[in-house]
Design an enzyme around this catalytic site. Structure first.
Site, PDB file in Angstrom:
ATOM      1  N   ASP A   1       0.813  -0.994  -0.307  1.00  0.00           N
ATOM      2  CA  ASP A   1      -0.076  -0.450  -0.198  1.00  0.00           C
ATOM      3  C   ASP A   1       1.183   1.257   0.424  1.00  0.00           C
ATOM      4  O   ASP A   1       1.557   1.346   0.721  1.00  0.00           O
ATOM      5  CB  ASP A   1      -1.154   0.050   1.253  1.00  0.00           C
ATOM      6  CG  ASP A   1      -2.160   0.820   0.954  1.00  0.00           C
ATOM      7  OD1 ASP A   1      -2.827   1.436  -0.330  1.00  0.00           O
ATOM      8  OD2 ASP A   1      -2.542   0.759   2.359  1.00  0.00           O
TER       9      ASP A   1
ATOM     10  N   ASN B   1     -11.170  -3.242  -5.572  1.00  0.00           N
ATOM     11  CA  ASN B   1      -9.717  -2.222  -6.640  1.00  0.00           C
ATOM     12  C   ASN B   1     -10.145  -2.286  -7.827  1.00  0.00           C
ATOM     13  O   ASN B   1     -10.106  -1.720  -8.657  1.00  0.00           O
ATOM     14  CB  ASN B   1      -8.224  -2.519  -6.751  1.00  0.00           C
ATOM     15  CG  ASN B   1      -7.406  -2.141  -5.280  1.00  0.00           C
ATOM     16  OD1 ASN B   1      -6.728  -3.374  -5.015  1.00  0.00           O
ATOM     17  ND2 ASN B   1      -7.056  -1.182  -4.667  1.00  0.00           N
TER      18      ASN B   1
HETATM   19  C1  FPP Z   1      -2.237   0.119  -3.186  1.00  0.00           C
HETATM   20  O1  FPP Z   1      -1.221   1.300  -3.351  1.00  0.00           O
HETATM   21  C2  FPP Z   1      -1.248  -0.148  -4.842  1.00  0.00           C
HETATM   22  C3  FPP Z   1      -1.882  -1.259  -5.628  1.00  0.00           C
HETATM   23  C4  FPP Z   1      -3.662  -1.175  -5.511  1.00  0.00           C
HETATM   24  C5  FPP Z   1      -1.587  -2.008  -7.048  1.00  0.00           C
HETATM   25  C6  FPP Z   1       0.180  -2.373  -6.610  1.00  0.00           C
HETATM   26  C7  FPP Z   1       0.613  -3.033  -7.447  1.00  0.00           C
HETATM   27  C8  FPP Z   1       1.976  -2.904  -7.768  1.00  0.00           C
HETATM   28  C9  FPP Z   1       3.006  -2.574  -6.323  1.00  0.00           C
HETATM   29  C10 FPP Z   1       2.537  -3.345  -8.985  1.00  0.00           C
HETATM   30  C11 FPP Z   1       2.355  -4.969  -9.338  1.00  0.00           C
HETATM   31  C12 FPP Z   1       2.865  -4.684 -10.523  1.00  0.00           C
HETATM   32  C13 FPP Z   1       2.893  -6.417 -10.742  1.00  0.00           C
HETATM   33  C14 FPP Z   1       3.238  -5.864 -12.708  1.00  0.00           C
HETATM   34  C15 FPP Z   1       2.965  -7.590 -10.640  1.00  0.00           C
HETATM   35  P1  FPP Z   1      -2.391   2.289  -3.478  1.00  0.00           P
HETATM   36  O2  FPP Z   1      -2.378   2.528  -4.882  1.00  0.00           O
HETATM   37  O3  FPP Z   1      -4.034   2.485  -2.490  1.00  0.00           O
HETATM   38  O4  FPP Z   1      -2.547   3.471  -3.096  1.00  0.00           O
HETATM   39  P2  FPP Z   1      -2.374   5.126  -1.421  1.00  0.00           P
HETATM   40  O5  FPP Z   1      -2.676   4.482  -0.705  1.00  0.00           O
HETATM   41  O6  FPP Z   1      -1.115   6.230  -1.537  1.00  0.00           O
HETATM   42  O7  FPP Z   1      -3.543   5.574  -2.813  1.00  0.00           O
END
Ligand code: FPP
Length: 231
Positions: free
Chosen positions: A16, A64
């Site tokens: 996250d 998501n």
């Molecule tokens: C949550 O952070 C993260 C995600 C919804 C996506 C996680 C994906 C990756 C790390 C990429 C993985 C890639 C591959 C190829 C498997 P957020 O966006 O909710 O963060 P925030 O809470 O700061 O908004």
């Protein structure tokens, strides 16, 4: 000398904070996911080098999937890139890939790449990188219940666990969540009954191998009793 006296067999990782990391840099959220992917690649190599057997990364939750289409398209583009190229580097190191979750709503070509990623994996892998994609623990549990109902048989804990997406994989010993929230957000709810939990404010793209080792050090100090008393 061994780096750790006690090592988890299976680590779950809630990645996250990508969006906030990007916003702090006045960049689009997709920039954060890209940086998060690079962090994840480094952590997978590190975990397998240490002797951890399974790393499950929460890549996309069922919730998501309602994010804006441009953010989802950015994530799907990352999946395409990763599964076309990086996955082969994992195989070369004798590592396997497994997908948990319902990938049917994803674009067809992404589904194909994910399935090929799994089926091309070595059978005798020493390390498995498990991607939770359109994964939600509640829907996983309901799916397993419905499978049991269809079979018309009562289930035991062990055969119920075997019907979950993670069937055959030991429960996570340690679950790490980056990004400051202190909750599991529908991640491995059934499997996490006795997992050690580690929360950090560090945003995922900044959660490098040193931060990962800090979580492992904390795990080393935890006294796991599984409800029993210490002799
Ligand atoms: C949550 O952070 C993260 C995600 C919804 C996506 C996680 C994906 C990756 C790390 C990429 C993985 C890639 C591959 C190829 C498997 P957020 O966006 O909710 O963060 P925030 O809470 O700061 O908004």
């Amino acid at each position: 000398m061994k780096a750790f006296d006690k090592l988890p067999v299976h680590v779950g990782l809630i990645m996250d904070g990508n969006g906030r990391w990007a916003q702090k840099k006045h960049m689009p959220r997709s920039f954060g996911h890209n940086a998060g992917m690079n962090t994840m690649i480094k952590l997978a190599a590190h975990a397998s080098g240490l002797g951890i057997k399974y790393l499950t990364v929460y890549t996309l939750s069922t919730e998501n999937l309602s994010r804006p289409q441009d953010e989802l398209d950015g994530l799907f583009a990352l999946f395409r890139g990763y599964f076309k190229t990086n996955v082969k580097k994992l195989y070369k190191k004798g590592a396997a890939v497994k997908i948990i979750g319902d990938i049917s709503p994803l674009p067809d070509d992404v589904q194909t790449l994910l399935k090929e990623g799994e089926s091309g994996s070595p059978a005798d892998a020493e390390f498995t990188l498990v991607f939770a994609i359109n994964y939600g623990a509640r829907s996983e549990i309901v799916r397993a219940v419905n499978l049991a109902v269809e079979r018309g048989e009562k289930v035991t804990e062990s055969d119920f666990a075997a019907t979950l997406y993670t069937g055959g994989i030991p429960d996570p010993d340690l679950i790490i969540r980056t990004g400051g929230e202190v909750r599991l957000s529908n991640f491995l709810t059934y499997q996490a009954a006795y997992s050690e939990l580690y929360f950090t404010d560090v945003l995922f793209p900044d959660f490098g191998t040193r931060e990962f080792d800090k979580a492992l050090k904390e795990y080393e100090r935890r006294d796991r009793r599984f409800g029993k008393i210490k002799k």
